[in-house]
Design a protein around this motif. Structure first.
Motif, PDB file in Angstrom:
ATOM      1  N   VAL A   1      -2.439 -23.607 -11.312  1.00  0.00           N
ATOM      2  CA  VAL A   1      -2.648 -24.240  -9.771  1.00  0.00           C
ATOM      3  C   VAL A   1      -3.858 -25.850  -9.710  1.00  0.00           C
ATOM      4  CG1 VAL A   1      -4.689 -23.834  -8.365  1.00  0.00           C
ATOM      5  CG2 VAL A   1      -3.415 -21.740  -9.287  1.00  0.00           C
ATOM      6  N   MET A   2      -2.824 -26.182  -8.987  1.00  0.00           N
ATOM      7  CA  MET A   2      -2.428 -27.437  -8.641  1.00  0.00           C
ATOM      8  C   MET A   2      -3.737 -27.850  -7.807  1.00  0.00           C
ATOM      9  SD  MET A   2      -0.884 -30.405  -9.472  1.00  0.00           S
ATOM     10  CE  MET A   2       0.580 -30.458  -8.980  1.00  0.00           C
ATOM     11  N   ARG A   3      -4.618 -29.044  -8.089  1.00  0.00           N
ATOM     12  CA  ARG A   3      -5.883 -29.500  -7.738  1.00  0.00           C
ATOM     13  C   ARG A   3      -5.746 -29.885  -6.108  1.00  0.00           C
ATOM     14  NH1 ARG A   3      -8.354 -31.127 -13.409  1.00  0.00           N
ATOM     15  NH2 ARG A   3      -8.737 -29.067 -14.668  1.00  0.00           N
ATOM     16  N   SER A   4      -7.117 -29.528  -5.624  1.00  0.00           N
ATOM     17  CA  SER A   4      -6.864 -30.500  -4.132  1.00  0.00           C
ATOM     18  C   SER A   4      -7.892 -31.319  -4.281  1.00  0.00           C
ATOM     19  CB  SER A   4      -7.312 -29.236  -3.277  1.00  0.00           C
ATOM     20  OG  SER A   4      -9.638 -30.262  -3.126  1.00  0.00           O
ATOM     21  N   GLY A   5      -7.522 -32.930  -3.384  1.00  0.00           N
ATOM     22  CA  GLY A   5      -7.737 -33.807  -3.225  1.00  0.00           C
ATOM     23  C   GLY A   5      -7.298 -35.232  -4.424  1.00  0.00           C
ATOM     24  N   ILE A   6      -6.177 -34.538  -5.013  1.00  0.00           N
ATOM     25  CA  ILE A   6      -5.841 -35.104  -5.848  1.00  0.00           C
ATOM     26  C   ILE A   6      -5.012 -36.649  -4.810  1.00  0.00           C
ATOM     27  CG2 ILE A   6      -3.186 -35.826  -7.321  1.00  0.00           C
ATOM     28  CD1 ILE A   6      -4.088 -33.024  -8.254  1.00  0.00           C
ATOM     29  N   PRO A   7      -5.272 -37.648  -5.672  1.00  0.00           N
ATOM     30  CA  PRO A   7      -4.398 -39.432  -4.547  1.00  0.00           C
ATOM     31  C   PRO A   7      -3.123 -39.204  -5.151  1.00  0.00           C
ATOM     32  CG  PRO A   7      -6.486 -40.403  -6.196  1.00  0.00           C
ATOM     33  CD  PRO A   7      -5.590 -38.331  -6.263  1.00  0.00           C
TER      34      PRO A   7
ATOM     35  N   GLY B   1      -4.157 -30.256 -16.786  1.00  0.00           N
ATOM     36  CA  GLY B   1      -5.428 -30.179 -17.300  1.00  0.00           C
ATOM     37  C   GLY B   1      -6.045 -31.461 -16.608  1.00  0.00           C
ATOM     38  N   THR B   2      -5.123 -32.468 -16.651  1.00  0.00           N
ATOM     39  CA  THR B   2      -5.828 -32.989 -15.597  1.00  0.00           C
ATOM     40  C   THR B   2      -5.533 -32.907 -13.975  1.00  0.00           C
ATOM     41  OG1 THR B   2      -4.843 -34.914 -17.588  1.00  0.00           O
ATOM     42  CG2 THR B   2      -5.062 -35.784 -14.846  1.00  0.00           C
ATOM     43  N   HIS B   3      -4.043 -32.375 -13.652  1.00  0.00           N
ATOM     44  CA  HIS B   3      -4.292 -32.308 -11.637  1.00  0.00           C
ATOM     45  C   HIS B   3      -3.661 -30.767 -12.046  1.00  0.00           C
ATOM     46  CE1 HIS B   3      -1.529 -36.475 -12.757  1.00  0.00           C
ATOM     47  NE2 HIS B   3      -2.681 -36.219 -12.224  1.00  0.00           N
TER      48      HIS B   3
ATOM     49  N   ILE C   1      -2.668 -26.004  -4.768  1.00  0.00           N
ATOM     50  CA  ILE C   1      -1.484 -24.732  -4.355  1.00  0.00           C
ATOM     51  C   ILE C   1      -0.880 -24.097  -5.450  1.00  0.00           C
ATOM     52  CG2 ILE C   1      -1.038 -26.337  -2.559  1.00  0.00           C
ATOM     53  CD1 ILE C   1       1.029 -27.930  -4.700  1.00  0.00           C
ATOM     54  N   SER C   2      -0.658 -23.019  -5.785  1.00  0.00           N
ATOM     55  CA  SER C   2      -0.049 -22.266  -6.743  1.00  0.00           C
ATOM     56  C   SER C   2       1.599 -22.810  -6.695  1.00  0.00           C
ATOM     57  CB  SER C   2      -0.493 -21.251  -6.373  1.00  0.00           C
ATOM     58  OG  SER C   2      -0.157 -20.161  -5.506  1.00  0.00           O
ATOM     59  N   PHE C   3       1.616 -22.301  -8.403  1.00  0.00           N
ATOM     60  CA  PHE C   3       3.125 -23.233  -8.295  1.00  0.00           C
ATOM     61  C   PHE C   3       3.750 -22.313 -10.043  1.00  0.00           C
ATOM     62  CE2 PHE C   3       1.120 -26.396 -10.012  1.00  0.00           C
ATOM     63  CZ  PHE C   3       1.903 -26.525 -11.133  1.00  0.00           C
ATOM     64  N   ASN C   4       4.236 -21.629  -9.931  1.00  0.00           N
ATOM     65  CA  ASN C   4       5.257 -20.918 -11.154  1.00  0.00           C
ATOM     66  C   ASN C   4       6.078 -22.287 -11.778  1.00  0.00           C
ATOM     67  OD1 ASN C   4       5.468 -18.137 -10.422  1.00  0.00           O
ATOM     68  ND2 ASN C   4       7.514 -18.519  -8.924  1.00  0.00           N
ATOM     69  N   PRO C   5       5.276 -21.687 -13.260  1.00  0.00           N
ATOM     70  CA  PRO C   5       5.366 -22.732 -14.572  1.00  0.00           C
ATOM     71  C   PRO C   5       7.162 -22.697 -15.227  1.00  0.00           C
ATOM     72  CG  PRO C   5       3.718 -20.743 -14.924  1.00  0.00           C
ATOM     73  CD  PRO C   5       4.468 -20.585 -14.443  1.00  0.00           C
ATOM     74  N   GLY C   6       7.075 -24.036 -14.818  1.00  0.00           N
ATOM     75  CA  GLY C   6       9.082 -23.947 -14.896  1.00  0.00           C
ATOM     76  C   GLY C   6       9.389 -24.356 -13.182  1.00  0.00           C
ATOM     77  N   SER C   7       8.916 -24.071 -12.488  1.00  0.00           N
ATOM     78  CA  SER C   7       9.479 -25.181 -11.191  1.00  0.00           C
ATOM     79  C   SER C   7       8.689 -26.513 -11.422  1.00  0.00           C
ATOM     80  CB  SER C   7       8.438 -24.319 -10.311  1.00  0.00           C
ATOM     81  OG  SER C   7       8.355 -23.260  -9.914  1.00  0.00           O
TER      82      SER C   7
END
Length: 250
Positions: A58-64, A42-44, A205-211
């Motif tokens: 899906v991880m958002r781009s632009g995260i510091p 929800g945040t990242h 970037i996309s990643f599997n839940p639990g990774s």
């Protein structure tokens, strides 16, 4: 299934990256590995319902980002803490209003049974608080406390505690309003390496839940619009950057 894998990235456009200020796209990147346990849904990242991604997050781009010293993995940059204050109404009032004072400015009357939205509106009506300078949650009064988190121009800064006046409250038994500082702003960030800004995640970037890990690309030399980052980020609060980081802000 683990998403750890070599990752290379080249780009020459700024599509879908509003935080990227460079007109020629991404300049210099490094391949990095993210510690997914440090990121918050929800945040990242978002939990995707897209069937084409088969439930991948899906991880958002632009995260510091900062680099965790112990593991060498990357996690969200943990800069100075933002101030959080809690407003509590006691004595079970049944009517009337109370006021809050911030840095010499006093709100109009706030209803005894105010919602978080009403407290936010009252604070943002002050001459020294702009829209977006406070994030307000909790409530409604008088049964539930309301939490005020400082953001915007006050992000990451220590603030004087607000004061309150309960003179306008009626009914109940000796109604009162108290303000407490739940989290002091501007405090030192965790000394685990993430208090040093290393750069920004170049692309979603996309990643599997639990990774536990995922590969990505780090923008460590370039120019960004800090106000367009997907998480609150104030470049004036950056206390330290890793050697070689050359990020510019507008």
């Amino acid at each position: 299934m683990n998403d750890f894998q070599p990752y290379s990235y080249t780009d020459s456009v700024t599509a879908d990256r509003p935080w990227l200020a460079s007109l020629v796209g991404v300049q210099d990147t490094n391949t990095i590995t993210l510690d997914l346990s440090k990121f918050v849904a929800g945040t990242h990242y978002t939990v995707s319902a897209n069937p084409m991604l088969q439930g991948r997050n899906v991880m958002r781009s632009g995260i510091p980002l900062g680099k965790v010293t112990a593991s060498g993995l990357y996690a969200p940059y943990a800069g100075p803490t933002s101030e959080i204050q809690t407003v509590t109404v006691t004595g079970t009032p049944t009517g009337g209003t109370y006021t809050l004072t911030f840095s010499g400015q006093t709100t109009a009357g706030i209803p005894y049974n105010a919602t978080a939205a009403q407290v936010k509106t009252a604070l943002e009506a002050l001459s020294n608080i702009n829209a977006g300078d406070v994030l307000v949650s909790g409530g409604p009064h008088p049964g539930t406390a309301i939490v005020v988190a400082f953001a915007g121009q006050y992000l990451g800064d220590d603030q004087a505690q607000m004061t309150a006046s309960a003179a306008g409250l009626t009914g109940g038994t000796t109604p009162a309003v108290t303000v407490t500082t739940t989290t002091a702003g501007g405090g030192a960030a965790p000394a685990d390496g993430t208090d040093i800004l290393a750069g920004f995640l170049v692309s979603e970037i996309s990643f599997n839940p639990g990774s536990t890990k995922a590969a990505g690309a780090l923008l460590w030399h370039g120019e960004i619009f800090a106000e367009q980052c997907p998480v609150p980020f104030d470049p004036t609060d950056v206390g330290a950057t890793a050697p070689g980081v050359n990020i510019h802000y507008r």
